[in-house]
Scaffold this motif. Structure first.
Motif, PDB file in Angstrom:
ATOM      1  N   ASP A 282       0.875  -1.172   0.000  1.00  0.00           N
ATOM      2  CA  ASP A 282       0.000   0.000   0.000  1.00  0.00           C
ATOM      3  C   ASP A 282       0.910   1.220   0.000  1.00  0.00           C
ATOM      4  O   ASP A 282       1.480   1.576   1.033  1.00  0.00           O
TER       5      ASP A 282
ATOM      6  N   LYS B 247      -2.789   0.734  -3.125  1.00  0.00           N
ATOM      7  CA  LYS B 247      -2.621  -0.719  -3.009  1.00  0.00           C
ATOM      8  C   LYS B 247      -2.241  -1.263  -4.384  1.00  0.00           C
ATOM      9  O   LYS B 247      -2.965  -1.038  -5.364  1.00  0.00           O
TER      10      LYS B 247
ATOM     11  N   THR C 290      -7.272   4.058  -4.268  1.00  0.00           N
ATOM     12  CA  THR C 290      -6.289   4.315  -3.221  1.00  0.00           C
ATOM     13  C   THR C 290      -5.069   5.029  -3.795  1.00  0.00           C
ATOM     14  O   THR C 290      -4.808   4.999  -4.992  1.00  0.00           O
TER      15      THR C 290
END
Length: 274
Positions: free
Chosen positions: A196, A202, A242
């Motif tokens: 991550d 991620k 993300t």
């Protein structure tokens, strides 16, 4: 990386695949972010480019070097070093990539603070290690599968400006898809890295062998672990947003001898994205 839903530009790529053993689907792409296919003497067993070993295909007893050309390469003459000690030259043609201007609300993702920079540096080292490994015992499948269906919202090679500040060109393609959509492995290989990260969120990196790797970024969930042996179209995780991202999408990258190259040269069906 930003997804412009109202003014989305879809790039249509012409399919260029033929028989895999000829590697002719890479010819004509000797430009920054492209791939050079160089015929070698039968006696050559290895070659390097910019100090990194390159994949040599020996199908039909006609060895050819497959050389990934970094986006930062200037047009002109480049050389690979052969195991015989001699050098082989090839010409890199100019290619003008368009610009992409992205607005980010999180200013740290444009100008990271000192703690962020320390983290980014460590993560960059891990990613380089994963993409520069050369596994001689695995032969890569150079005709890859599309990892997720969707719209190309961020084409390869774009010169990017975050909040009007210039940054590195886009090293993969962004495919917009709903959050939670399954992401599939483009080809067989070994999971070289899972994590991550600050920019890439991620991510999963697959080592396909002979210096060929693929990377999947901004995932919501990850379904594999580092060291896993996976097969083509196996689920890696799901689409997310993300890291440095403004909406759900997959950043998909392909590297050869550590150089990020245009994934459209490898992937079936990318020309049919709408």
């Amino acid at each position: 990386m930003k997804i412009y839903w109202k003014n989305l530009i879809c790039l249509i790529f012409v399919p260029i695949f033929v028989q895999a053993d000829s590697l002719t689907f890479f010819k004509g792409h000797q430009f920054p972010g492209g791939v050079a296919v160089l015929e070698l003497p039968n006696s050559i067993i290895s070659a390097t480019y910019k100090g990194r070993q390159v994949f040599i295909d020996s199908t039909n007893n006609k060895p050819k070097a497959l050389v990934g050309i970094p986006l930062s390469t200037k047009p002109g003459i480049e050389k690979i070093k052969l195991s015989s000690g001699k050098e082989l030259s090839f010409k890199v043609q100019p290619f003008d990539y368009p610009e992409q201007r992205i607005k980010l609300k999180n200013k740290r993702q444009v100008n990271p603070n000192p703690l962020d920079l320390e983290r980014i540096k460590k993560e960059a080292t891990r990613q380089r290690k994963a993409t520069r490994n050369f596994n001689k015992n695995r032969i890569p499948n150079l005709k890859m599968s599309l990892p997720v269906s969707g719209i190309i919202s961020g084409p390869f090679g774009r010169k990017r400006f975050f909040n009007d500040q210039p940054r590195r060109p886009h090293s993969g393609i962004d495919i917009a898809a709903p959050s939670g959509t399954k992401i599939l492995a483009a080809a067989d290989g070994e999971i070289a890295l899972v994590g991550d990260f600050f920019f890439n969120g991620k991510l999963v990196i697959i080592d396909h062998g002979q210096g060929v790797t693929s990377m999947y970024c901004h995932l919501k969930d990850i379904s594999v672990r580092q060291g896993d042996m996976i097969t083509e179209k196996q689920v890696l995780g799901t689409v997310g947003s993300t890291g440095r991202s403004t909406g759900p999408h997959l950043h998909f990258g392909v590297a050869i001898n550590g150089a990020w190259v245009n994934p459209s040269l490898f992937v079936h069906g990318i020309s049919s994205l709408k």
